[in-house]
Write a protein that holds these residues in place. Structure first.
Motif, PDB file in Angstrom:
ATOM      1  N   ALA A   1       0.830  -1.206   0.000  1.00 44.54           N
ATOM      2  CA  ALA A   1       0.000   0.000   0.000  1.00 44.54           C
ATOM      3  C   ALA A   1       0.866   1.258   0.000  1.00 44.54           C
ATOM      4  N   PHE A   2       1.861   1.260  -0.866  1.00 44.74           N
ATOM      5  CA  PHE A   2       2.758   2.412  -0.957  1.00 44.74           C
ATOM      6  C   PHE A   2       2.083   3.555  -1.718  1.00 44.74           C
ATOM      7  N   ASP A   3       2.753   4.716  -1.694  1.00 38.94           N
ATOM      8  CA  ASP A   3       2.185   5.921  -2.272  1.00 38.94           C
ATOM      9  C   ASP A   3       1.856   5.749  -3.758  1.00 38.94           C
ATOM     10  N   ALA A   4       0.857   6.511  -4.199  1.00 33.74           N
ATOM     11  CA  ALA A   4       0.422   6.448  -5.603  1.00 33.74           C
ATOM     12  C   ALA A   4       1.217   7.451  -6.436  1.00 33.74           C
ATOM     13  N   ASN A   5       2.525   7.214  -6.548  1.00 37.17           N
ATOM     14  CA  ASN A   5       3.406   8.036  -7.367  1.00 37.17           C
ATOM     15  C   ASN A   5       4.574   7.171  -7.834  1.00 37.17           C
ATOM     16  N   LYS A   6       5.515   7.759  -8.556  1.00 43.09           N
ATOM     17  CA  LYS A   6       6.625   6.966  -9.092  1.00 43.09           C
ATOM     18  C   LYS A   6       7.479   6.322  -8.008  1.00 43.09           C
ATOM     19  N   PRO A   7       7.859   7.057  -6.953  1.00 38.30           N
ATOM     20  CA  PRO A   7       8.600   6.382  -5.879  1.00 38.30           C
ATOM     21  C   PRO A   7       7.811   5.241  -5.237  1.00 38.30           C
ATOM     22  N   GLY A   8       6.506   5.434  -5.083  1.00 39.05           N
ATOM     23  CA  GLY A   8       5.682   4.371  -4.518  1.00 39.05           C
ATOM     24  C   GLY A   8       5.657   3.138  -5.399  1.00 39.05           C
ATOM     25  N   GLU A   9       5.556   3.342  -6.711  1.00 42.65           N
ATOM     26  CA  GLU A   9       5.559   2.206  -7.634  1.00 42.65           C
ATOM     27  C   GLU A   9       6.919   1.516  -7.652  1.00 42.65           C
ATOM     28  N   ALA A  10       7.988   2.290  -7.460  1.00 44.59           N
ATOM     29  CA  ALA A  10       9.311   1.678  -7.360  1.00 44.59           C
ATOM     30  C   ALA A  10       9.403   0.783  -6.125  1.00 44.59           C
ATOM     31  N   GLU A  11       8.800   1.230  -5.015  1.00 47.06           N
ATOM     32  CA  GLU A  11       8.755   0.400  -3.812  1.00 47.06           C
ATOM     33  C   GLU A  11       7.979  -0.890  -4.062  1.00 47.06           C
ATOM     34  N   VAL A  12       6.856  -0.763  -4.758  1.00 48.04           N
ATOM     35  CA  VAL A  12       6.059  -1.945  -5.092  1.00 48.04           C
ATOM     36  C   VAL A  12       6.892  -2.924  -5.908  1.00 48.04           C
ATOM     37  N   GLY A  13       7.619  -2.415  -6.905  1.00 45.45           N
ATOM     38  CA  GLY A  13       8.460  -3.282  -7.721  1.00 45.45           C
ATOM     39  C   GLY A  13       9.517  -3.993  -6.907  1.00 45.45           C
ATOM     40  N   PHE A  14      10.120  -3.274  -5.981  1.00 46.38           N
ATOM     41  CA  PHE A  14      11.138  -3.897  -5.137  1.00 46.38           C
ATOM     42  C   PHE A  14      10.542  -5.000  -4.271  1.00 46.38           C
ATOM     43  N   TYR A  15       9.431  -4.709  -3.576  1.00 46.95           N
ATOM     44  CA  TYR A  15       8.889  -5.674  -2.633  1.00 46.95           C
ATOM     45  C   TYR A  15       8.233  -6.873  -3.318  1.00 46.95           C
ATOM     46  N   ARG A  16       7.800  -6.712  -4.542  1.00 45.54           N
ATOM     47  CA  ARG A  16       7.312  -7.883  -5.289  1.00 45.54           C
ATOM     48  C   ARG A  16       8.423  -8.919  -5.442  1.00 45.54           C
ATOM     49  N   LYS A  17       9.649  -8.464  -5.599  1.00 43.58           N
ATOM     50  CA  LYS A  17      10.792  -9.371  -5.742  1.00 43.58           C
ATOM     51  C   LYS A  17      11.365  -9.781  -4.390  1.00 43.58           C
ATOM     52  N   PHE A  18      11.364  -8.848  -3.452  1.00 41.35           N
ATOM     53  CA  PHE A  18      11.993  -9.087  -2.163  1.00 41.35           C
ATOM     54  C   PHE A  18      11.219 -10.078  -1.306  1.00 41.35           C
ATOM     55  N   LEU A  19       9.887 -10.017  -1.355  1.00 39.22           N
ATOM     56  CA  LEU A  19       9.058 -10.860  -0.481  1.00 39.22           C
ATOM     57  C   LEU A  19       8.788 -12.201  -1.143  1.00 39.22           C
ATOM     58  N   THR A  20       9.827 -12.957  -1.335  1.00 36.48           N
ATOM     59  CA  THR A  20       9.706 -14.278  -1.949  1.00 36.48           C
ATOM     60  C   THR A  20       8.879 -15.185  -1.041  1.00 36.48           C
ATOM     61  N   GLY A  21       7.952 -15.901  -1.634  1.00 33.28           N
ATOM     62  CA  GLY A  21       7.114 -16.822  -0.861  1.00 33.28           C
ATOM     63  C   GLY A  21       5.847 -16.208  -0.325  1.00 33.28           C
ATOM     64  N   ALA A  22       5.689 -14.882  -0.429  1.00 31.71           N
ATOM     65  CA  ALA A  22       4.463 -14.217   0.029  1.00 31.71           C
ATOM     66  C   ALA A  22       3.477 -14.081  -1.122  1.00 31.71           C
ATOM     67  N   LYS A  23       2.200 -13.956  -0.785  1.00 32.15           N
ATOM     68  CA  LYS A  23       1.157 -13.705  -1.786  1.00 32.15           C
ATOM     69  C   LYS A  23       0.924 -12.193  -1.831  1.00 32.15           C
ATOM     70  N   VAL A  24       1.519 -11.558  -2.839  1.00 28.67           N
ATOM     71  CA  VAL A  24       1.633 -10.099  -2.861  1.00 28.67           C
ATOM     72  C   VAL A  24       0.601  -9.479  -3.800  1.00 28.67           C
ATOM     73  N   HIS A  25      -0.041  -8.393  -3.328  1.00 28.35           N
ATOM     74  CA  HIS A  25      -0.984  -7.624  -4.148  1.00 28.35           C
ATOM     75  C   HIS A  25      -0.726  -6.135  -3.943  1.00 28.35           C
ATOM     76  N   ARG A  26      -0.996  -5.347  -4.975  1.00 34.17           N
ATOM     77  CA  ARG A  26      -0.912  -3.897  -4.874  1.00 34.17           C
ATOM     78  C   ARG A  26      -2.219  -3.341  -4.307  1.00 34.17           C
ATOM     79  N   LEU A  27      -2.104  -2.372  -3.406  1.00 33.90           N
ATOM     80  CA  LEU A  27      -3.267  -1.682  -2.858  1.00 33.90           C
ATOM     81  C   LEU A  27      -2.956  -0.195  -2.855  1.00 33.90           C
ATOM     82  N   SER A  28      -3.653   0.566  -3.694  1.00 34.19           N
ATOM     83  CA  SER A  28      -3.412   2.000  -3.804  1.00 34.19           C
ATOM     84  C   SER A  28      -4.382   2.784  -2.927  1.00 34.19           C
ATOM     85  N   PRO A  29      -3.994   3.989  -2.502  1.00 35.39           N
ATOM     86  CA  PRO A  29      -4.933   4.851  -1.786  1.00 35.39           C
ATOM     87  C   PRO A  29      -6.126   5.196  -2.672  1.00 35.39           C
ATOM     88  N   PRO A  30      -7.254   5.579  -2.093  1.00 37.19           N
ATOM     89  CA  PRO A  30      -8.467   5.820  -2.892  1.00 37.19           C
ATOM     90  C   PRO A  30      -8.376   7.066  -3.771  1.00 37.19           C
TER      91      PRO A  30
END
Length: 226
Positions: free
Chosen positions: A166-195
């Motif tokens: 649930a990182f920020d809805a901007n470019k840095p936030g999307e970069a965080e999402v990209g990192f954690y999709r790879k970093f959290l191996t074995g987790a069931k990962v989904h993106r959740l944006s602010p409303p």
């Protein structure tokens, strides 16, 4: 190519190394935290309430006040490892002008800010900043705030669990999402944006109110889990 991309993502955390001790005074994170003040009756109370965070929720999350956090007043909060040991203390300044930093953190790192049930919650929600985590708490949800730091033990505690990025809805936030999709191996990962068109969860809370944000979270959780 994938290994190179992963390496580049990890480098941004290496560039965010924090000082081990407070400049000038030489105090360690634990010492500084111990001599901080409760929020009630301080300028920090007005600051958190201005951001729509009730003082009792901030207090429960461990937020305190330091009138001279490396030269300026700030709200500060402990960042812990998976065993509950203090790793760092993170500070968010009450105000900044010009090129002044918004935040300042001391300690060796390796911790994370846990609000409410943190990584014991189901699902685990990862957010960027202190006030994102506090905003979700206002809406009744637990979360972990990274504040741009890396907790190397996080993949293990997230393994086989549902994790919402649930990182920020901007470019840095999307970069965080990209990192954690790879970093959290074995987790069931989904993106959740602010409303809506809000950048982060505190902006959403302030502009739309807790009921709207809570309904947004509940709706998206139903969509993800069913």
């Amino acid at each position: 190519m994938k290994k190179l991309h992963r390496y580049k993502l990890s480098m941004k955390y290496e560039r965010r190394a924090d000082p081990l001790i407070m400049p000038v005074t030489g105090e360690a994170a634990q010492d500084r935290l111990e001599r901080s003040l409760p929020l009630a009756g301080t300028p920090a109370q007005l600051y958190v309430e201005k951001r729509c965070i009730p003082i009792d929720i901030a207090h429960e999350a461990g937020v305190r006040f330091d009138p001279d956090w490396n030269g300026r007043p700030a709200v500060i909060v402990p960042m812990m490892n998976q065993e509950g040991a203090l790793c760092s203390v993170h500070g968010r300044y009450l105000s900044q002008t010009g090129r002044q930093d918004k935040m300042f953190t001391i300690g060796p790192g390796g911790g994370i800010l846990s609000v409410r049930d943190g990584y014991y919650a189901e699902p685990i929600i990862l957010v960027e900043g202190l006030f994102d985590a506090l905003s979700l708490a206002v809406c009744g949800y637990s979360s972990l705030a990274t504040v741009g730091r890396l907790a190397p033990w996080l993949p293990e505690v997230c393994k086989e669990k549902l994790v919402l990025l649930a990182f920020d809805a901007n470019k840095p936030g999307e970069a965080e999402v990209g990192f954690y999709r790879k970093f959290l191996t074995g987790a069931k990962v989904h993106r959740l944006s602010p409303p809506g068109h809000t950048k982060d969860w505190n902006s959403a809370l302030m502009k739309r109110g807790p009921l709207t944000v809570a309904n947004w979270l509940a709706y998206n959780l139903r969509c993800i889990t069913h």
